[in-house]
Design a protein around this motif. Structure first.
Motif, PDB file in Angstrom:
ATOM      1  N   GLU A   1      35.916 -25.472  82.815  1.00  0.00           N
ATOM      2  CA  GLU A   1      37.000 -25.431  81.835  1.00  0.00           C
ATOM      3  C   GLU A   1      38.329 -25.516  82.568  1.00  0.00           C
ATOM      4  OE1 GLU A   1      35.302 -22.840  78.140  1.00  0.00           O
ATOM      5  OE2 GLU A   1      36.188 -21.719  79.791  1.00  0.00           O
ATOM      6  N   VAL A   2      39.281 -26.188  81.945  1.00  0.00           N
ATOM      7  CA  VAL A   2      40.627 -26.310  82.492  1.00  0.00           C
ATOM      8  C   VAL A   2      41.629 -25.902  81.421  1.00  0.00           C
ATOM      9  CG1 VAL A   2      39.993 -28.151  84.092  1.00  0.00           C
ATOM     10  CG2 VAL A   2      40.868 -28.744  81.846  1.00  0.00           C
ATOM     11  N   SER A   3      42.790 -25.511  81.871  1.00  0.00           N
ATOM     12  CA  SER A   3      43.886 -25.213  80.954  1.00  0.00           C
ATOM     13  C   SER A   3      45.080 -26.038  81.399  1.00  0.00           C
ATOM     14  CB  SER A   3      44.240 -23.719  81.000  1.00  0.00           C
ATOM     15  OG  SER A   3      45.375 -23.479  80.190  1.00  0.00           O
ATOM     16  N   ASP A   4      45.610 -26.829  80.480  1.00  0.00           N
ATOM     17  CA  ASP A   4      46.753 -27.670  80.855  1.00  0.00           C
ATOM     18  C   ASP A   4      47.999 -27.355  80.027  1.00  0.00           C
ATOM     19  OD1 ASP A   4      45.830 -28.798  78.505  1.00  0.00           O
ATOM     20  OD2 ASP A   4      45.166 -30.650  79.437  1.00  0.00           O
ATOM     21  N   ASN A   5      48.086 -26.110  79.553  1.00  0.00           N
ATOM     22  CA  ASN A   5      49.270 -25.736  78.768  1.00  0.00           C
ATOM     23  C   ASN A   5      50.228 -24.819  79.537  1.00  0.00           C
ATOM     24  OD1 ASN A   5      47.343 -23.494  78.480  1.00  0.00           O
ATOM     25  ND2 ASN A   5      48.787 -22.669  76.979  1.00  0.00           N
ATOM     26  N   LEU A   6      49.999 -24.619  80.826  1.00  0.00           N
ATOM     27  CA  LEU A   6      50.871 -23.741  81.612  1.00  0.00           C
ATOM     28  C   LEU A   6      51.757 -24.594  82.520  1.00  0.00           C
ATOM     29  CD1 LEU A   6      48.175 -21.084  82.527  1.00  0.00           C
ATOM     30  CD2 LEU A   6      49.924 -20.915  80.756  1.00  0.00           C
ATOM     31  N   PRO A   7      53.054 -24.379  82.505  1.00  0.00           N
ATOM     32  CA  PRO A   7      53.977 -25.221  83.272  1.00  0.00           C
ATOM     33  C   PRO A   7      53.701 -25.176  84.779  1.00  0.00           C
ATOM     34  CG  PRO A   7      55.185 -23.780  81.766  1.00  0.00           C
ATOM     35  CD  PRO A   7      53.752 -23.344  81.751  1.00  0.00           C
ATOM     36  N   GLY A   8      53.476 -26.361  85.344  1.00  0.00           N
ATOM     37  CA  GLY A   8      53.389 -26.493  86.793  1.00  0.00           C
ATOM     38  C   GLY A   8      52.049 -26.161  87.426  1.00  0.00           C
ATOM     39  N   ILE A   9      51.105 -25.602  86.664  1.00  0.00           N
ATOM     40  CA  ILE A   9      49.809 -25.242  87.228  1.00  0.00           C
ATOM     41  C   ILE A   9      48.670 -25.655  86.307  1.00  0.00           C
ATOM     42  CG2 ILE A   9      50.694 -23.279  88.565  1.00  0.00           C
ATOM     43  CD1 ILE A   9      49.415 -21.427  86.405  1.00  0.00           C
ATOM     44  N   VAL A  10      47.490 -25.817  86.886  1.00  0.00           N
ATOM     45  CA  VAL A  10      46.283 -26.096  86.110  1.00  0.00           C
ATOM     46  C   VAL A  10      45.185 -25.173  86.629  1.00  0.00           C
ATOM     47  CG1 VAL A  10      44.560 -27.810  85.446  1.00  0.00           C
ATOM     48  CG2 VAL A  10      46.940 -28.503  85.740  1.00  0.00           C
ATOM     49  N   PRO A  11      44.881 -24.111  85.882  1.00  0.00           N
ATOM     50  CA  PRO A  11      43.766 -23.252  86.264  1.00  0.00           C
ATOM     51  C   PRO A  11      42.433 -23.897  85.869  1.00  0.00           C
ATOM     52  CG  PRO A  11      45.182 -22.173  84.625  1.00  0.00           C
ATOM     53  CD  PRO A  11      45.630 -23.573  84.768  1.00  0.00           C
ATOM     54  N   VAL A  12      41.418 -23.672  86.699  1.00  0.00           N
ATOM     55  CA  VAL A  12      40.079 -24.209  86.475  1.00  0.00           C
ATOM     56  C   VAL A  12      39.105 -23.046  86.626  1.00  0.00           C
ATOM     57  CG1 VAL A  12      38.349 -25.868  87.297  1.00  0.00           C
ATOM     58  CG2 VAL A  12      40.785 -26.435  87.442  1.00  0.00           C
ATOM     59  N   ARG A  13      38.130 -22.942  85.726  1.00  0.00           N
ATOM     60  CA  ARG A  13      37.170 -21.839  85.794  1.00  0.00           C
ATOM     61  C   ARG A  13      35.783 -22.310  85.376  1.00  0.00           C
ATOM     62  NH1 ARG A  13      38.796 -18.137  80.505  1.00  0.00           N
ATOM     63  NH2 ARG A  13      37.927 -19.556  78.944  1.00  0.00           N
ATOM     64  N   ASP A  14      34.808 -21.478  85.662  1.00  0.00           N
ATOM     65  CA  ASP A  14      33.419 -21.690  85.249  1.00  0.00           C
ATOM     66  C   ASP A  14      33.285 -21.139  83.833  1.00  0.00           C
ATOM     67  OD1 ASP A  14      30.679 -21.599  84.791  1.00  0.00           O
ATOM     68  OD2 ASP A  14      30.209 -20.727  86.746  1.00  0.00           O
ATOM     69  N   SER A  15      32.902 -21.980  82.883  1.00  0.00           N
ATOM     70  CA  SER A  15      32.836 -21.529  81.486  1.00  0.00           C
ATOM     71  C   SER A  15      31.765 -20.457  81.269  1.00  0.00           C
ATOM     72  CB  SER A  15      32.576 -22.703  80.548  1.00  0.00           C
ATOM     73  OG  SER A  15      31.303 -23.249  80.782  1.00  0.00           O
ATOM     74  N   LYS A  16      30.799 -20.371  82.164  1.00  0.00           N
ATOM     75  CA  LYS A  16      29.766 -19.351  82.030  1.00  0.00           C
ATOM     76  C   LYS A  16      30.271 -17.977  82.451  1.00  0.00           C
ATOM     77  CE  LYS A  16      26.873 -21.652  84.627  1.00  0.00           C
ATOM     78  NZ  LYS A  16      27.809 -22.678  85.006  1.00  0.00           N
ATOM     79  N   ASP A  17      31.454 -17.924  83.063  1.00  0.00           N
ATOM     80  CA  ASP A  17      32.045 -16.667  83.520  1.00  0.00           C
ATOM     81  C   ASP A  17      33.523 -16.639  83.127  1.00  0.00           C
ATOM     82  OD1 ASP A  17      32.506 -14.254  84.765  1.00  0.00           O
ATOM     83  OD2 ASP A  17      32.438 -15.062  86.800  1.00  0.00           O
ATOM     84  N   PRO A  18      33.817 -16.603  81.805  1.00  0.00           N
ATOM     85  CA  PRO A  18      35.203 -16.723  81.354  1.00  0.00           C
ATOM     86  C   PRO A  18      36.126 -15.591  81.789  1.00  0.00           C
ATOM     87  CG  PRO A  18      33.773 -16.168  79.518  1.00  0.00           C
ATOM     88  CD  PRO A  18      32.880 -16.455  80.691  1.00  0.00           C
ATOM     89  N   HIS A  19      35.565 -14.475  82.191  1.00  0.00           N
ATOM     90  CA  HIS A  19      36.410 -13.375  82.666  1.00  0.00           C
ATOM     91  C   HIS A  19      36.454 -13.315  84.183  1.00  0.00           C
ATOM     92  CE1 HIS A  19      36.879 -12.057  78.588  1.00  0.00           C
ATOM     93  NE2 HIS A  19      35.573 -12.075  78.432  1.00  0.00           N
ATOM     94  N   GLY A  20      35.799 -14.263  84.816  1.00  0.00           N
ATOM     95  CA  GLY A  20      35.781 -14.342  86.270  1.00  0.00           C
ATOM     96  C   GLY A  20      37.031 -15.030  86.795  1.00  0.00           C
ATOM     97  N   PRO A  21      37.026 -15.341  88.068  1.00  0.00           N
ATOM     98  CA  PRO A  21      38.212 -15.938  88.691  1.00  0.00           C
ATOM     99  C   PRO A  21      38.437 -17.378  88.255  1.00  0.00           C
ATOM    100  CG  PRO A  21      36.388 -15.908  90.231  1.00  0.00           C
ATOM    101  CD  PRO A  21      35.933 -15.156  89.008  1.00  0.00           C
TER     102      PRO A  21
END
Length: 72
Positions: free
Chosen positions: A28-48
């Motif tokens: 999963e990615v998030s592209d709504n934050l200015p200047g950064i794109v966080p990427v995570r494992d969707s199976k661990d949404p509360h993980g890093p």
């Protein structure tokens, strides 16, 4: 640059179009934050999340679309 203290509480996550549909390899990615794109494992949404500078993420996505990677 973002660090471990980056607030991702307003991140709007979406599953990558390159994730498989059976619930296995899901990124999963998030592209709504200015200047950064966080990427995570969707199976661990509360993980890093790995946080990329937006320009670096854009370059990566362009490279994948242009040349692809084996196995994708």
């Amino acid at each position: 640059m973002a660090n471990s203290q980056t607030d991702l509480s307003t991140a709007v996550w979406r599953k990558s179009s390159y994730s498989n549909g059976d619930g296995g390899n899901c990124v999963e990615v998030s592209d709504n934050l200015p200047g950064i794109v966080p990427v995570r494992d969707s199976k661990d949404p509360h993980g890093p999340a790995i946080i990329f500078p937006a320009a670096a993420w854009s370059s990566f996505v362009t490279a994948v679309k242009d040349t692809g990677f084996p196995g994708i």
